[in-house]
Design a protein around this motif. Structure first.
Motif, short mmCIF file in Angstrom:
data_model
loop_
_atom_site.label_atom_id
_atom_site.label_comp_id
_atom_site.label_asym_id
_atom_site.label_seq_id
_atom_site.Cartn_x
_atom_site.Cartn_y
_atom_site.Cartn_z
N PRO A 33 0.80 -1.23 0.00
CA PRO A 33 0.00 0.00 0.00
C PRO A 33 0.83 1.28 0.00
CG PRO A 33 -0.12 -1.11 2.13
CD PRO A 33 0.53 -2.06 1.18
N ASP A 34 2.09 1.19 0.42
CA ASP A 34 2.96 2.38 0.43
C ASP A 34 3.89 2.40 -0.78
OD1 ASP A 34 1.84 3.12 2.87
OD2 ASP A 34 3.33 2.02 4.02
N LEU A 39 12.28 7.14 -3.54
CA LEU A 39 13.36 6.65 -4.38
C LEU A 39 13.77 7.70 -5.40
CD1 LEU A 39 15.15 4.27 -5.35
CD2 LEU A 39 13.24 3.59 -6.82
N GLU A 40 12.81 8.38 -5.99
CA GLU A 40 13.13 9.43 -6.97
C GLU A 40 13.84 10.61 -6.32
OE1 GLU A 40 9.90 9.27 -10.55
OE2 GLU A 40 9.24 10.21 -8.69
N ALA A 41 13.49 10.90 -5.06
CA ALA A 41 14.09 12.05 -4.38
C ALA A 41 15.44 11.73 -3.75
CB ALA A 41 13.14 12.56 -3.30
N LEU A 101 10.97 -0.30 2.26
CA LEU A 101 10.43 -0.52 0.92
C LEU A 101 11.19 0.28 -0.13
CD1 LEU A 101 8.32 -1.80 -0.90
CD2 LEU A 101 6.75 0.05 -0.27
N SER A 102 11.58 1.50 0.20
CA SER A 102 12.33 2.32 -0.76
C SER A 102 13.66 1.67 -1.11
CB SER A 102 12.57 3.72 -0.19
OG SER A 102 11.35 4.35 0.10
N ARG A 115 14.29 -1.51 -1.05
CA ARG A 115 14.01 -2.67 -1.90
C ARG A 115 13.76 -2.24 -3.34
NH1 ARG A 115 12.16 -7.27 0.92
NH2 ARG A 115 11.67 -8.17 -1.12
N LEU A 116 13.07 -1.13 -3.51
CA LEU A 116 12.82 -0.64 -4.87
C LEU A 116 14.09 -0.20 -5.56
CD1 LEU A 116 9.51 1.42 -4.47
CD2 LEU A 116 9.80 -0.90 -5.34
N SER A 117 15.07 0.27 -4.77
CA SER A 117 16.33 0.71 -5.37
C SER A 117 17.10 -0.44 -6.00
CB SER A 117 17.19 1.41 -4.31
OG SER A 117 17.62 0.47 -3.32
N ARG A 118 16.77 -1.68 -5.65
CA ARG A 118 17.44 -2.83 -6.25
C ARG A 118 16.85 -3.19 -7.61
NH1 ARG A 118 17.20 -6.96 -1.05
NH2 ARG A 118 17.78 -5.44 0.57
N MET A 119 15.68 -2.63 -7.93
CA MET A 119 15.01 -2.92 -9.19
C MET A 119 15.32 -1.84 -10.21
SD MET A 119 11.29 -4.01 -7.58
CE MET A 119 10.52 -4.06 -9.20
N PRO A 120 15.31 -2.15 -11.50
CA PRO A 120 15.47 -1.11 -12.53
C PRO A 120 14.38 -0.06 -12.41
CG PRO A 120 15.69 -3.31 -13.47
CD PRO A 120 15.21 -3.50 -12.07
#
Length: 455
Positions: A256-257, A265-267, A293-294, A296-301
């Motif tokens: 949900p977040d 991640l963008e910032a 979660l941020s 974890r997302l940084s590990r993805m393209p």
């Protein structure tokens, strides 16, 4: 009057003390009064008892004040402990409520079946055709491959999520792996796992995210079908036995977040064009700036993360409630109440009384537009629908159990997919009606839950 009595008692005690002291002077010590003047005699007779009396009064007042102070301290300490317990209970209540109202964002819900008349062509997609004479497993594999190919082409980020398979007699992890391999790059195959058969549908979905709180998302597959095609045959009472149909459900859920974590991640330095030390390894940069979660997302393209965020949210799956109890009507009424609380459609207030930590607030109008269930054919589901209908009426949910409901097993048998189909169709209904939709699962693990729109 109490102050007058206290004053009289103190004066009497002073007079008694003076009389006792005079007696001691005259009969025990036997002083020579000729050696003292009048003022000295008065002081000799009055000052010692008066000093003793005054000392006793001062000591008594201080003792009473000390007792009062000690009592006040004990009371303050007891109030502080009670307040701390109250605050601790409130925090535990809020944390428990937060866990109960934890919701998952559904971004993809598709039901395929070779019987599209199951609930209507708008909700059920026909199974993809396979070659004539193909084995049942190959028939299901072909349809699943086409479905995953459509999903991955629309949202490449879905290939980065783990896949969980609800195995059946006709479909297992091996066939799922073959379908995924046909749609993905062999070097970047997602992790494929098997869902425990003992868990309910929604419980299995929530448990995957609870075991990994920072998981960006997950893909769930449920496929089943008959080994042979059944013909419609009348039973001994003349009723038509439902067909065994091919059926497949594909669900994609994200945290949900997710959108908030993507913005973080963008910032983060190095993600939005901010200057960073070029000598700092990328894993240390993310470790310093991102968490949970941020991170974890940084590990993805970044394109994979973007495609997942751009996939619209169809609805939010709320935590389900198991239906348990000897009396079906009472069990369903209680389960529906708890499900409404989990969906934040019914308020739960914290109560100060220590004997009961919480109480349900005042009844509010509950807007629930549709219900999806697997009660089965109408000839045999009377008791189930009656208990469900009375449970809805008890909470002011005015739904026609026949006209405003979808019965996924009214015409066909879906095997292990029936509860998955109920959940997926509840998501699509909630999106179409833009209103909360309730789903109910009958069987060995009966449960009830809701799908709501994300605020």
């Amino acid at each position: 009057m109490s102050w007058l009595i206290a004053l009289t008692t103190r004066l009497i005690s002073l007079l008694v003390l003076i009389a006792a002291w005079v007696g001691v002077l005259w009969f025990a010590i036997r002083i020579d009064i000729s050696r003292f003047n009048l003022l000295s005699l008065i002081g000799l007779h009055a000052l010692p008892p008066f000093a003793l009396w005054a000392s006793w009064l001062i000591w008594r007042r201080r003792s009473q004040k000390a007792k009062i102070t000690a009592a006040e301290e004990v009371q303050k300490q007891a109030e502080a402990e009670q307040q701390a317990q109250q605050e601790s209970a409130r925090k535990a209540f809020e944390e428990s409520l937060r866990m109960r109202q934890f919701a998952l964002d559904c971004r993809w819900a598709e039901v395929r079946s070779d019987q599209p008349e199951l609930v209507g062509a708008d909700e059920v997609v026909p199974m993809s055709g396979a070659e004539d004479g193909a084995a049942p497993g190959e028939r299901l594999l072909s349809s699943l491959s086409n479905t995953l190919s459509d999903l991955f082409s629309l949202c490449p980020g879905a290939q980065r999520l783990p896949i969980f398979v609800a195995e059946s007699a006709m479909f297992d992890r091996e066939l799922a792996a073959r379908a995924v391999a046909a749609c993905c790059d062999a070097k970047k195959l997602p992790l494929i796992r098997v869902l425990p058969a003992a868990e309910g549908v929604a419980e299995a979905i929530f448990s995957r995210f609870e075991s990994d709180p920072h998981a960006p998302g997950a893909l769930f597959l449920a496929v089943d079908g008959p080994s042979v095609v059944d013909d419609e045959e009348d039973d001994e009472f003349g009723a038509i036995e439902p067909k065994h149909a091919d059926a497949m459900v594909v669900l994609l859920f994200t945290h949900p977040d997710y959108d908030l974590a993507f913005k973080e991640l963008e910032a983060a330095p190095g993600q939005a064009g901010e200057e960073v030390d070029p000598m700092t390894p990328f894993w240390e940069r993310n470790r310093l700036q991102l968490q949970g979660l941020s991170e974890r997302l940084s590990r993805m393209p970044i394109d994979a993360c973007t495609s997942l965020m751009e996939l619209p949210i169809l609805g939010q799956l709320r935590r389900p409630v198991a239906v348990a109890g000897k009396k079906a009507e009472t069990a369903w009424r209680s389960a529906i109440e708890q499900a409404l609380i989990n969906a934040n459609l019914k308020k739960l207030e914290f109560q100060r009384d220590q004997t009961a930590t919480a109480e349900v607030g005042a009844e509010d109008e509950i807007s629930c537009a549709w219900i999806v269930h697997n009660a089965g054919s109408y000839e045999t589901s009377g008791d189930r629908l009656a208990a469900l209908g009375r449970g809805l009426d008890a909470h002011g949910i005015e739904l026609n159990i026949i006209r405003q409901a979808t019965n996924v097993l009214a015409q066909v048998k879906l095997g292990v997919v029936d509860q998955w189909a109920s959940l997926a169709l509840a998501v699509t209904r909630a999106q179409a009606l833009e209103a909360p939709t309730l789903w109910a699962a009958f069987g060995a693990r009966s449960a009830v839950g809701l799908v709501t729109q994300k605020i």
